[in-house]
Scaffold this motif. Sequence first.
Motif, PDB file in Angstrom:
ATOM      1  N   LEU A 115       0.835  -1.203   0.000  1.00 13.95           N
ATOM      2  CA  LEU A 115       0.000   0.000   0.000  1.00 13.95           C
ATOM      3  C   LEU A 115       0.869   1.252   0.000  1.00 13.95           C
ATOM      4  O   LEU A 115       0.644   2.177  -0.787  1.00 13.95           O
ATOM      5  CB  LEU A 115      -0.939   0.010   1.209  1.00 13.95           C
ATOM      6  CG  LEU A 115      -1.837   1.234   1.334  1.00 13.95           C
ATOM      7  CD1 LEU A 115      -2.869   1.275   0.201  1.00 13.95           C
ATOM      8  CD2 LEU A 115      -2.541   1.249   2.684  1.00 13.95           C
ATOM      9  N   LEU A 116       1.895   1.270   0.845  1.00 14.68           N
ATOM     10  CA  LEU A 116       2.781   2.444   0.898  1.00 14.68           C
ATOM     11  C   LEU A 116       3.559   2.612  -0.400  1.00 14.68           C
ATOM     12  O   LEU A 116       3.808   3.745  -0.828  1.00 14.68           O
ATOM     13  CB  LEU A 116       3.720   2.341   2.099  1.00 14.68           C
ATOM     14  CG  LEU A 116       3.046   2.508   3.458  1.00 14.68           C
ATOM     15  CD1 LEU A 116       4.028   2.230   4.581  1.00 14.68           C
ATOM     16  CD2 LEU A 116       2.438   3.896   3.600  1.00 14.68           C
ATOM     17  N   ASP A 117       3.915   1.509  -1.036  1.00 21.61           N
ATOM     18  CA  ASP A 117       4.579   1.575  -2.343  1.00 21.61           C
ATOM     19  C   ASP A 117       3.626   2.196  -3.368  1.00 21.61           C
ATOM     20  O   ASP A 117       4.008   3.085  -4.132  1.00 21.61           O
ATOM     21  CB  ASP A 117       5.012   0.179  -2.775  1.00 21.61           C
ATOM     22  CG  ASP A 117       5.666   0.160  -4.143  1.00 21.61           C
ATOM     23  OD1 ASP A 117       6.357   1.130  -4.502  1.00 21.61           O
ATOM     24  OD2 ASP A 117       5.481  -0.834  -4.867  1.00 21.61           O
ATOM     25  N   LYS A 118       2.405   1.758  -3.376  1.00 22.66           N
ATOM     26  CA  LYS A 118       1.389   2.293  -4.299  1.00 22.66           C
ATOM     27  C   LYS A 118       1.180   3.795  -4.058  1.00 22.66           C
ATOM     28  O   LYS A 118       1.029   4.566  -5.002  1.00 22.66           O
ATOM     29  CB  LYS A 118       0.085   1.530  -4.087  1.00 22.66           C
ATOM     30  CG  LYS A 118      -1.059   1.967  -4.945  1.00 22.66           C
ATOM     31  CD  LYS A 118      -2.277   1.105  -4.632  1.00 22.66           C
ATOM     32  CE  LYS A 118      -3.509   1.659  -5.279  1.00 22.66           C
ATOM     33  NZ  LYS A 118      -4.711   0.913  -4.897  1.00 22.66           N
ATOM     34  N   TYR A 119       1.203   4.196  -2.794  1.00 26.01           N
ATOM     35  CA  TYR A 119       0.958   5.598  -2.451  1.00 26.01           C
ATOM     36  C   TYR A 119       2.086   6.535  -2.877  1.00 26.01           C
ATOM     37  O   TYR A 119       1.926   7.748  -2.825  1.00 26.01           O
ATOM     38  CB  TYR A 119       0.696   5.738  -0.956  1.00 26.01           C
ATOM     39  CG  TYR A 119      -0.724   5.408  -0.554  1.00 26.01           C
ATOM     40  CD1 TYR A 119      -1.679   5.008  -1.481  1.00 26.01           C
ATOM     41  CD2 TYR A 119      -1.123   5.498   0.775  1.00 26.01           C
ATOM     42  CE1 TYR A 119      -2.971   4.707  -1.107  1.00 26.01           C
ATOM     43  CE2 TYR A 119      -2.418   5.206   1.156  1.00 26.01           C
ATOM     44  CZ  TYR A 119      -3.337   4.811   0.215  1.00 26.01           C
ATOM     45  OH  TYR A 119      -4.617   4.534   0.591  1.00 26.01           O
ATOM     46  N   LEU A 120       3.219   5.988  -3.309  1.00 25.10           N
ATOM     47  CA  LEU A 120       4.290   6.846  -3.826  1.00 25.10           C
ATOM     48  C   LEU A 120       3.822   7.623  -5.059  1.00 25.10           C
ATOM     49  O   LEU A 120       4.362   8.680  -5.375  1.00 25.10           O
ATOM     50  CB  LEU A 120       5.528   6.011  -4.181  1.00 25.10           C
ATOM     51  CG  LEU A 120       6.304   5.413  -3.017  1.00 25.10           C
ATOM     52  CD1 LEU A 120       7.417   4.499  -3.540  1.00 25.10           C
ATOM     53  CD2 LEU A 120       6.877   6.494  -2.117  1.00 25.10           C
ATOM     54  N   ASP A 121       2.814   7.105  -5.755  1.00 23.48           N
ATOM     55  CA  ASP A 121       2.297   7.735  -6.973  1.00 23.48           C
ATOM     56  C   ASP A 121       1.199   8.762  -6.715  1.00 23.48           C
ATOM     57  O   ASP A 121       0.758   9.425  -7.639  1.00 23.48           O
ATOM     58  CB  ASP A 121       1.734   6.667  -7.923  1.00 23.48           C
ATOM     59  CG  ASP A 121       2.835   5.766  -8.460  1.00 23.48           C
ATOM     60  OD1 ASP A 121       3.943   6.263  -8.720  1.00 23.48           O
ATOM     61  OD2 ASP A 121       2.573   4.554  -8.610  1.00 23.48           O
ATOM     62  N   TYR A 122       0.725   8.882  -5.476  1.00 20.77           N
ATOM     63  CA  TYR A 122      -0.419   9.738  -5.165  1.00 20.77           C
ATOM     64  C   TYR A 122       0.023  11.045  -4.505  1.00 20.77           C
ATOM     65  O   TYR A 122       0.869  11.040  -3.617  1.00 20.77           O
ATOM     66  CB  TYR A 122      -1.384   9.021  -4.222  1.00 20.77           C
ATOM     67  CG  TYR A 122      -2.117   7.877  -4.850  1.00 20.77           C
ATOM     68  CD1 TYR A 122      -1.495   6.643  -5.031  1.00 20.77           C
ATOM     69  CD2 TYR A 122      -3.434   8.012  -5.259  1.00 20.77           C
ATOM     70  CE1 TYR A 122      -2.160   5.581  -5.597  1.00 20.77           C
ATOM     71  CE2 TYR A 122      -4.111   6.951  -5.822  1.00 20.77           C
ATOM     72  CZ  TYR A 122      -3.471   5.741  -5.988  1.00 20.77           C
ATOM     73  OH  TYR A 122      -4.143   4.690  -6.549  1.00 20.77           O
ATOM     74  N   GLU A 123      -0.583  12.132  -4.952  1.00 21.46           N
ATOM     75  CA  GLU A 123      -0.350  13.426  -4.301  1.00 21.46           C
ATOM     76  C   GLU A 123      -1.011  13.473  -2.928  1.00 21.46           C
ATOM     77  O   GLU A 123      -0.452  13.998  -1.978  1.00 21.46           O
ATOM     78  CB  GLU A 123      -0.898  14.572  -5.170  1.00 21.46           C
ATOM     79  CG  GLU A 123      -0.062  14.887  -6.385  1.00 21.46           C
ATOM     80  CD  GLU A 123       1.305  15.438  -6.031  1.00 21.46           C
ATOM     81  OE1 GLU A 123       1.419  16.209  -5.067  1.00 21.46           O
ATOM     82  OE2 GLU A 123       2.270  15.090  -6.732  1.00 21.46           O
ATOM     83  N   ASP A 124      -2.227  12.942  -2.839  1.00 24.21           N
ATOM     84  CA  ASP A 124      -3.002  12.993  -1.595  1.00 24.21           C
ATOM     85  C   ASP A 124      -3.590  11.605  -1.315  1.00 24.21           C
ATOM     86  O   ASP A 124      -4.756  11.351  -1.597  1.00 24.21           O
ATOM     87  CB  ASP A 124      -4.104  14.047  -1.719  1.00 24.21           C
ATOM     88  CG  ASP A 124      -4.785  14.331  -0.405  1.00 24.21           C
ATOM     89  OD1 ASP A 124      -4.174  14.097   0.647  1.00 24.21           O
ATOM     90  OD2 ASP A 124      -5.951  14.776  -0.433  1.00 24.21           O
ATOM     91  N   PRO A 125      -2.770  10.686  -0.760  1.00 23.10           N
ATOM     92  CA  PRO A 125      -3.236   9.314  -0.525  1.00 23.10           C
ATOM     93  C   PRO A 125      -4.376   9.258   0.489  1.00 23.10           C
ATOM     94  O   PRO A 125      -4.524  10.141   1.336  1.00 23.10           O
ATOM     95  CB  PRO A 125      -2.009   8.611   0.038  1.00 23.10           C
ATOM     96  CG  PRO A 125      -0.860   9.498  -0.214  1.00 23.10           C
ATOM     97  CD  PRO A 125      -1.395  10.878  -0.344  1.00 23.10           C
ATOM     98  N   ASP A 126      -5.156   8.202   0.424  1.00 24.32           N
ATOM     99  CA  ASP A 126      -6.243   7.953   1.371  1.00 24.32           C
ATOM    100  C   ASP A 126      -5.658   7.243   2.590  1.00 24.32           C
ATOM    101  O   ASP A 126      -5.561   6.027   2.623  1.00 24.32           O
ATOM    102  CB  ASP A 126      -7.322   7.094   0.697  1.00 24.32           C
ATOM    103  CG  ASP A 126      -8.462   6.762   1.628  1.00 24.32           C
ATOM    104  OD1 ASP A 126      -8.512   7.307   2.756  1.00 24.32           O
ATOM    105  OD2 ASP A 126      -9.307   5.938   1.236  1.00 24.32           O
TER     106      ASP A 126
END
Length: 106
Positions: free
Chosen positions: A13-24
């Motif tokens: 999940l944290l790896d995926k969130y590297l691509d998000y400006e404003d993660p959930d």
Amino acid sequence: MANFKLIYRILSLLDKYLDYEDPDWSRLSADHFLVTEKRFISIMLMLYQAGYIDGIEPIHLGGNRFDLKYINPTITLKGLEYLEDNDLMHKAYRLLKGVKDITPGV
């Protein structure tokens, strides 16, 4: 085994969130992973202390009780390496299991 699955899911999940400006960030919770709050916090503390994640602040509540403050949770290089190694092991396991399933007497 369930703990390692949880670790893999948190790091993914944290790896995926590297691509998000404003993660959930609500998804980074015990409820999302369907585990107890105590287990989730324990695993998060282990990941933080082992250097797999950063950007959290452990809050000692007394005794062996802790809470977490999220500052800017992120996966570290060490965490990314864990994901890569773990993914390669899963692929090797599936390959060997497939060979065993089709090879008589193995």
